[in-house]
Design a protein around this motif. Structure first.
Motif, PDB file in Angstrom:
ATOM      1  N   SER A 334       0.896  -1.736  -0.248  1.00  0.00           N
ATOM      2  CA  SER A 334      -0.486  -0.447  -0.071  1.00  0.00           C
ATOM      3  C   SER A 334       0.834   1.192   0.548  1.00  0.00           C
ATOM      4  N   VAL A 335       2.021   0.883   0.595  1.00  0.00           N
ATOM      5  CA  VAL A 335       2.577   2.110   0.237  1.00  0.00           C
ATOM      6  C   VAL A 335       3.715   2.546  -0.393  1.00  0.00           C
ATOM      7  N   ILE A 336       3.854   1.342  -1.218  1.00  0.00           N
ATOM      8  CA  ILE A 336       4.338   1.686  -2.766  1.00  0.00           C
ATOM      9  C   ILE A 336       3.034   1.859  -3.706  1.00  0.00           C
ATOM     10  N   ALA A 337       2.033   1.949  -3.556  1.00  0.00           N
ATOM     11  CA  ALA A 337       0.607   1.939  -4.338  1.00  0.00           C
ATOM     12  C   ALA A 337       0.685   3.142  -3.608  1.00  0.00           C
ATOM     13  N   SER A 338       0.768   3.924  -2.900  1.00  0.00           N
ATOM     14  CA  SER A 338       0.806   5.369  -2.967  1.00  0.00           C
ATOM     15  C   SER A 338       1.865   6.028  -3.676  1.00  0.00           C
ATOM     16  N   GLN A 339       2.530   5.540  -3.273  1.00  0.00           N
ATOM     17  CA  GLN A 339       3.759   6.457  -3.895  1.00  0.00           C
ATOM     18  C   GLN A 339       3.743   6.631  -4.990  1.00  0.00           C
ATOM     19  N   ALA A 340       2.806   5.139  -6.283  1.00  0.00           N
ATOM     20  CA  ALA A 340       2.740   5.435  -7.457  1.00  0.00           C
ATOM     21  C   ALA A 340       1.241   6.686  -7.581  1.00  0.00           C
ATOM     22  N   THR A 341       0.533   6.703  -6.969  1.00  0.00           N
ATOM     23  CA  THR A 341      -0.498   7.420  -7.529  1.00  0.00           C
ATOM     24  C   THR A 341      -0.229   8.957  -7.432  1.00  0.00           C
ATOM     25  N   ASP A 342       0.925   8.740  -6.494  1.00  0.00           N
ATOM     26  CA  ASP A 342       1.504  10.835  -5.821  1.00  0.00           C
ATOM     27  C   ASP A 342       2.650  10.614  -7.178  1.00  0.00           C
ATOM     28  N   ALA A 343       3.520   9.804  -8.147  1.00  0.00           N
ATOM     29  CA  ALA A 343       3.947  10.111  -9.092  1.00  0.00           C
ATOM     30  C   ALA A 343       3.291  10.574  -9.973  1.00  0.00           C
TER      31      ALA A 343
END
Length: 355
Positions: A334-343
């Protein structure tokens, strides 16, 4: 208030700088941070390591519940401290990640990676590494006049091709002055050449900062880097960095603001690949730097400084975000998914670890 236990060997150089930098960023965001020295290397570790391990285990047994929301371990994993926090995260330097650290990876809830190179290394080992990027102290001083000279900050490192740099420069008396700052412990070779200033004495921080700003070109032919502080400090002063065209060095220095040096052959250091340049490649890169006109130097200098500022801002935001999520028990995926959304809504060049 969230509480983080920051754990690393306070070695007086790179790791110490990382500890202070991370602590400052998190504290500025309202997160409580304690710094707990990890175990070092060498004789002191051999003599005091068993005693420290027993003391820490005994201390943990006195705790009814974890004191911290997150253990954040730098460079090595310390299993005796896992119980001090509800969650555990690891920020590795691949070139110093030992076999015992690899074996302990399954005990980590999170791996936070400074570079895209590190993300790939740990993903291959079954760890979904969240990229956080990293930064260095801003060394910029606009009051120092710039010169078309070269600077090489060797420090204590043995992986910056310093001897090759010195030998090559000594063969070119027509080249401008090269200043090399090197720790006496690793300064085993010092050629006599009129265009080499080899500083193996103590250089205080004010003088070091002057040298970083004064020299327009910084020679940084690293074999490998966990991040590359001297590269990013070069960018912060607007220097044109000459570095190895391999990861992670070329994540930080690109052809837009620096000069990339092709490597000749490779080696290994723990989980990292070592990329070694040789004389011919170094000579070509220096000649390319000398051929730049004033306009192109000014353009690359501004681009380097701009990259530093954007990367620095992105790291500070990213670190706080992933630490908050890890403290709250959010799974790595979920941390990585959140990063991808922000990116998706940010400039991808802002984060060195993903640029």
């Amino acid at each position: 208030m969230l509480r983080v236990n920051l754990i690393a060997w306070d070695n007086g150089v790179g790791l110490s700088r990382d500890l202070r930098l991370i602590a400052d960023v998190l504290r500025d965001a309202g997160i409580s941070v304690d710094i707990q020295p990890g175990r070092g290397r060498g004789k002191l570790r051999k003599w005091f390591g068993p005693w420290l391990r027993r003391a820490r285990i005994a201390f943990q047994r006195t705790l009814r519940r974890p004191r911290y929301d997150l253990n954040l371990m730098l460079e090595h994993i310390h299993p005796e401290l896992l119980g001090a926090a509800r969650h555990n995260a690891f920020i590795p330097n691949p070139e110093w990640c030992l076999p015992r650290d690899v074996k302990r990876l399954p005990r980590m809830d999170h791996v936070f990676a400074k570079t895209r190179h590190a993300v790939d290394i740990f993903d291959r080992r079954g760890c979904r590494a969240a990229p956080i990027g990293f930064t260095s102290v801003d060394r910029h001083d606009a009051q120092v006049p710039r010169r078309r000279t070269f600077f090489h900050l060797a420090g204590r490192s043995g992986a910056k091709r310093t001897r090759l740099v010195l030998e090559t420069w000594a063969r070119h008396p027509e080249w401008p002055t090269l200043t090399v700052v090197q720790h006496p412990r690793t300064a085993h070779f010092s050629p006599s050449a009129p265009n080499i200033v080899h500083r193996i004495d103590y250089v205080d921080d004010a003088e070091l900062r002057r040298l970083q700003n004064e020299n327009l070109f910084h020679l940084c032919p690293s074999e490998t880097e966990g991040f590359g502080h001297y590269l990013v400090e070069a960018l912060s002063v607007g220097a044109i960095a000459l570095t190895t065209d391999a990861e992670p060095m070329n994540e930080l220095v690109t052809a837009q603001h620096g000069i990339l040096i092709p490597f000749s052959h490779t080696g290994r250091q723990e989980l990292a690949t070592r990329y070694l340049i040789e004389t011919v490649e170094l000579e070509a890169a220096v000649e390319a730097a000398l051929a730049l006109d004033d306009r192109e130097i000014a353009r690359r200098s501004l681009a380097a400084r701009d990259f530093y500022k954007r990367n620095d801002a992105a790291f500070r935001s990213q670190l706080v975000q992933v630490v908050r999520m890890a403290c709250q028990g959010v799974p790595s995926a979920s941390v990585i998914a959140s990063q991808a959304t922000d990116a998706a809504v940010k400039d991808p060049a802002m984060l060195a670890g993903t640029a």
